[in-house]
Design an enzyme around this catalytic site. Structure first.
Site, PDB file in Angstrom:
ATOM      1  N   ASP A  19       1.733   3.857   2.882  1.00 33.76           N
ATOM      2  CA  ASP A  19       0.684   4.795   2.412  1.00 33.76           C
ATOM      3  C   ASP A  19       1.275   5.808   1.412  1.00 33.76           C
ATOM      4  OD1 ASP A  19      -2.011   5.059   2.131  1.00 33.76           O
ATOM      5  OD2 ASP A  19      -2.349   6.316   3.916  1.00 33.76           O
ATOM      6  N   ASP A  48       1.273   9.511  -6.003  1.00 33.41           N
ATOM      7  CA  ASP A  48       1.245  10.531  -5.878  1.00 33.41           C
ATOM      8  C   ASP A  48       1.545  11.025  -4.451  1.00 33.41           C
ATOM      9  OD1 ASP A  48      -1.257   9.375  -5.484  1.00 33.41           O
ATOM     10  OD2 ASP A  48      -2.567  11.137  -5.937  1.00 33.41           O
ATOM     11  N   HIS A  71       0.841  -1.195  -0.065  1.00 29.62           N
ATOM     12  CA  HIS A  71       0.009  -0.045  -0.034  1.00 29.62           C
ATOM     13  C   HIS A  71       0.972   1.216  -0.054  1.00 29.62           C
ATOM     14  CE1 HIS A  71      -4.063   1.738   1.384  1.00 29.62           C
ATOM     15  NE2 HIS A  71      -3.301   2.718   1.119  1.00 29.62           N
ATOM     16  N   HIS A  83       1.250   4.896  -2.239  1.00 19.96           N
ATOM     17  CA  HIS A  83       0.552   5.916  -3.376  1.00 19.96           C
ATOM     18  C   HIS A  83       1.636   6.555  -4.263  1.00 19.96           C
ATOM     19  CE1 HIS A  83      -3.810   5.823  -2.055  1.00 19.96           C
ATOM     20  NE2 HIS A  83      -3.201   5.415  -0.770  1.00 19.96           N
ATOM     21  N   HIS A  89      -9.982   1.009   0.022  1.00 19.78           N
ATOM     22  CA  HIS A  89      -9.633   1.772   1.423  1.00 19.78           C
ATOM     23  C   HIS A  89     -11.054   1.444   2.325  1.00 19.78           C
ATOM     24  CE1 HIS A  89      -6.310   3.456  -0.561  1.00 19.78           C
ATOM     25  NE2 HIS A  89      -5.789   4.199   0.576  1.00 19.78           N
ATOM     26  N   GLU A 114     -10.716   3.339   7.731  1.00 13.80           N
ATOM     27  CA  GLU A 114      -9.761   4.073   8.279  1.00 13.80           C
ATOM     28  C   GLU A 114     -10.359   5.204   8.754  1.00 13.80           C
ATOM     29  OE1 GLU A 114      -7.897   6.235   4.550  1.00 13.80           O
ATOM     30  OE2 GLU A 114      -6.278   7.025   5.839  1.00 13.80           O
TER      31      GLU A 114
HETATM   32  O1  NOS Z   1      -4.808   7.126   3.284  1.00  9.85           O
HETATM   33  C1  NOS Z   1      -5.511   7.237   2.436  1.00  9.85           C
HETATM   34  N1  NOS Z   1      -7.025   7.360   2.476  1.00  9.85           N
HETATM   35  C2  NOS Z   1      -7.771   7.481   1.395  1.00  9.85           C
HETATM   36  N2  NOS Z   1      -7.428   8.084   0.122  1.00  9.85           N
HETATM   37  C3  NOS Z   1      -5.991   8.292   0.132  1.00  9.85           C
HETATM   38  C4  NOS Z   1      -5.092   7.920   1.136  1.00  9.85           C
HETATM   39  N3  NOS Z   1      -3.846   8.243   0.734  1.00  9.85           N
HETATM   40  C5  NOS Z   1      -3.829   8.625  -0.571  1.00  9.85           C
HETATM   41  N4  NOS Z   1      -5.150   8.601  -0.827  1.00  9.85           N
HETATM   42  C6  NOS Z   1      -5.800   9.219  -2.216  1.00  9.85           C
HETATM   43  O2  NOS Z   1      -5.650   8.204  -3.076  1.00  9.85           O
HETATM   44  C7  NOS Z   1      -5.487   9.048  -4.687  1.00  9.85           C
HETATM   45  C8  NOS Z   1      -4.742   8.108  -5.504  1.00  9.85           C
HETATM   46  O3  NOS Z   1      -3.160   7.772  -5.058  1.00  9.85           O
HETATM   47  C9  NOS Z   1      -4.587  10.412  -3.936  1.00  9.85           C
HETATM   48  O4  NOS Z   1      -4.591  11.382  -4.794  1.00  9.85           O
HETATM   49  C10 NOS Z   1      -5.577  10.614  -2.693  1.00  9.85           C
HETATM   50  O5  NOS Z   1      -6.364  11.463  -2.809  1.00  9.85           O
HETATM   51 ZN    ZN Z   2      -3.839   4.923   0.950  1.00 12.98          ZN
END
Ligand code: NOS
Ligand code: ZN
Length: 361
Positions: free
Chosen positions: A299, A22, A18, A20, A206, A209
């Site tokens: 994350d 970005d 997990h 991201h 997701h 959380e």
């Molecule tokens: O921990 C999280 N929980 C929910 N959404 C997230 C988390 N981290 C990132 N993103 C969302 O996922 C998109 C694509 O990678 C990011 O742009 C952010 O808006």
């Molecule tokens: Zn995430």
């Protein structure tokens, strides 16, 4: 036994499910890309910008945490920028000792300058290939699987699911939904999940959380998620301790544990969004003791100023974990990966087990 040294954790082979794309840019890269397009940033000093992200993301709310992505997404709107960011992601993970990673991003957020969804995916896959090749030349082999995310507040999940399936033979190994959780339940995207099941494809969601058990229940029992992104709120279905001293699992928690549904836990991220009060009080301690299928994840390395090594080191410090636990987390992650079984097994037997054996001795 003395606590394991940070440098030794850095050398250990690690698996990450997990992360991201970005949420993991190098601050210096953001500055250079932003300069090229005239995007204003809170700072143009790399050190300061990195600290700004961590501070701004430590807001205590998922919604405010997510606002920091405006800056990273803004600079990821061309094929060149996406390719560079993906290559650097692969290199940074490899340098951290990660031997297998699944990295996710939302293609629909990268269309502002005219790219098509397929062009976005192709640019990222090309970047990962560049980074993986360079890491291998540097003696740091890594395998990367790509997950495509659909934003849960939007309405493009079916399209993104089809996009993922279209690229399944060139590196996309799964699908996910992300974004603000409260008010956007997984069942909003049921069509996409049903489509993916018919295609024999893999997905994580997701859930659990910023919102609790109903979100986890829907993700598993309505949508058929293979894994839970975070899933940390499953502890809400575990009663502290019965008279015999053992925690009592509710029906959902028991199901998750019995079915070995992987939890993609992200300790530092959870502390920043308020999903956990501290690392020491993070439910990962309880969930590991109860032998849930726990995995450790980053994350967003930029927003949390973290790495796989750092997340593991924090757990070693808070819970007194040793190599046994770190290897267990790593093998759990590898068992739960979305690549084929024989390839997972090869990484466990040929890389992870021998790697930890050397470190133990
Ligand atoms: O921990 C999280 N929980 C929910 N959404 C997230 C988390 N981290 C990132 N993103 C969302 O996922 C998109 C694509 O990678 C990011 O742009 C952010 O808006
Ligand atoms: Zn995430």
């Amino acid at each position: 036994m003395a606590a394991i040294a940070y440098e030794d954790i850095a050398r250990a082979p690690k698996a990450l499910l997990h992360d991201h794309l970005d949420g993991g840019l190098r601050p210096q890269t953001i500055i250079e890309l932003a300069d090229g397009i005239g995007h204003p940033l809170p700072s143009t000093d790399a050190g300061e910008l990195g600290r700004w992200f961590v501070a701004a993301a430590a807001s205590g709310s998922l919604e405010r945490y997510l606002e920091t992505f405006d800056h990273t997404v803004a600079v990821m709107q061309t094929a060149e920028a996406l390719r560079r960011v993906a290559a650097e992601c692969a290199l940074d993970l490899a340098a951290d000792g990660v031997v297998y990673a699944e990295v996710r991003f939302a293609p629909e957020q990268h269309l502002e300058r005219g790219l098509s969804l397929d062009e976005v995916v192709e640019a990222v896959l090309a970047g990962f290939a560049d980074g993986v090749a360079e890491a291998a030349r540097a003696g740091r082999p890594i395998r990367i699987g790509t997950l495509l995310t659909a934003m849960r507040h939007a309405a493009r999940s079916q399209e993104i699911a089809e996009l993922a399936v279209r690229h399944r033979d060139t590196g996309v190994v799964g699908f996910d939904i992300a974004g603000a959780e409260a008010g956007f339940p997984p069942t909003r995207h049921l069509d996409a999940f049903e489509y993916l099941q018919r295609e024999n494809f893999h997905f994580t969601i997701h859930a659990g959380e910023a919102f609790g058990l109903p979100s986890i229940w829907q993700a598993i029992q309505w949508c058929g998620a293979d894994r839970l992104g975070h899933g940390v709120r499953i502890v809400d279905d575990i009663a502290a301790a019965e008279p015999d001293g053992r925690p009592a699992l509710g029906r959902l928690a028991a199901y998750v544990r019995d079915k070995r549904i992987p939890l993609e836990l992200c300790p530092s991220s959870n502390v920043q969004t308020g999903a956990a009060t501290s690392i020491a009080e993070h439910p990962i301690g309880l969930l590991r003791d109860l032998r849930f299928r726990v995995t450790v994840n980053t994350d967003n390395r930029l927003m949390s100023g973290t790495s796989m090594t750092r997340e593991m080191a924090l757990l070693v410090e808070a819970f007194d974990y040793g190599w046994t636990e770190l290897q267990w987390f790593t093998i759990n992650a590898m068992k739960s990966a979305f690549i084929p079984f024989d390839e997972r097994l090869a990484i466990i037997d040929d890389i992870i087990k021998p790697g930890y054996a050397v470190l133990r001795s």
